[in-house]
Design an enzyme around this catalytic site. Sequence first.
Site, PDB file in Angstrom:
ATOM      1  N   SER A  31       0.840  -1.194   0.000  1.00  0.00           N
ATOM      2  CA  SER A  31       0.000   0.000   0.000  1.00  0.00           C
ATOM      3  C   SER A  31       0.876   1.245   0.000  1.00  0.00           C
ATOM      4  O   SER A  31       2.068   1.173  -0.346  1.00  0.00           O
ATOM      5  CB  SER A  31      -0.945  -0.020   1.215  1.00  0.00           C
ATOM      6  OG  SER A  31      -1.926   0.995   1.099  1.00  0.00           O
ATOM      7  N   ASN A  32       0.314   2.373   0.383  1.00  0.00           N
ATOM      8  CA  ASN A  32       1.053   3.630   0.444  1.00  0.00           C
ATOM      9  C   ASN A  32       0.543   4.458   1.615  1.00  0.00           C
ATOM     10  O   ASN A  32      -0.309   4.004   2.386  1.00  0.00           O
ATOM     11  CB  ASN A  32       0.939   4.396  -0.883  1.00  0.00           C
ATOM     12  CG  ASN A  32      -0.512   4.614  -1.277  1.00  0.00           C
ATOM     13  OD1 ASN A  32      -1.273   5.265  -0.569  1.00  0.00           O
ATOM     14  ND2 ASN A  32      -0.899   4.058  -2.431  1.00  0.00           N
TER      15      ASN A  32
END
Length: 407
Positions: A211-212
């Site tokens: 993810s981020n």
Amino acid sequence: MSMLSGKRILVGVTGSISAYKSAFLVRLLVKAGAEVQVMMTESAKDFITPLTLATLSKRPALSSFMGDPNTGTWNNHVELGLWADLLVIAPSSAHTLARCAHGFCDDLLSAVYLSAKCPVFFAPAMDLDMYRHPTTVENLNRLTSFGNHIIQAEHGELASGLVGEGRLAEPETIVQVLERHVAGRPVLKGKHILITAGPTQEPIDPVRYISNHSTGKMGYAIAHAFSLAGANVTLVSGPTGRSLPDRAIRRIDVRSAQEMYEATAQVFTEADVTILNAAVADYTPLAPADRKIKKAESVFSLELTKTIDIAATLGTRKQPGQLLMGFALETDNEHTNAVKKLHAKNLDWIVLNSLRDAGAGFGHDTNKVTVIDKDEQTVEFALKSKQGVAEDLVTLIEKKLLERGLE
């Protein structure tokens, strides 16, 4: 800053068990920066004290025409009606609805209602059968025909123990209705705005993902700003844990980039404006494991494959009349890279964020953006709250829609 900041708001409180909620409503309005003047019917005092409402509003709660008997002053209903920017009667009992619908004027609140030059909002509260009674329905329709606004009662458990419609709308809902009215922009009313927000999560195995750092703050702020402006908003959101800022917004929750594409593509054909703010993963594991991967080797390799480019795909499907805005978060050659994306993906605008700018990007309550249109005209905005940035984008899109309407 709330749209209600600096607004002068009259709050009418009538005889209803839900009058206790008026204290929360007054508190929220004051917190939003509004000047609040409370008016009460005599029966309202059986449910909540004038002192409570006066303390919260920072003004005496008015209930009669008589002001200070020592000085002979009185509470002038005409002046109050002219003073207000908004009048909201919450709760509105069946009795008060009937009096206002038929022009009875035997107390201060009804006299101010008949004198008011501002928009008037009624928030009914009563038991289920009273709310459904043909007399009440007729009175609500009659008030609406006069140009008044009805904040519909909600469904839930009532004081009688019955369950159904009749509960006073929650104070937060009433505030949102007022904000939406104040912020409304005619050109956006009825327009369908599609917005993506937040990160995506690409599964590695049942317990891990790629993810981020996106929090969804910017996308949710944009959705809120457009909803307040009167647009119909669909928000496709990755996992953020954020609560919906406005109940009028339709939210579709997704997890992966593929899910975000599928949900967005399904709504895209209906949208007048699409704003792709989500931080979508560029790559996803080629073959996610169906069981937790055990820690064994000192070096672990993960084969990744490209995710679908949502902006580019929708850009090829954009129809005449549709507007498409993308976002670009860059760390170097910011302007050049943003312009390349703008043209390659057939966008009408690209909103550039630079991680070099302090206070901008993921996780902050502020943002600093540069907006570039398809003619490469550039507008740089100063660092401001994300809600402020959202309002700037609403103004920019509103201007484009106005221009198109004049063509």
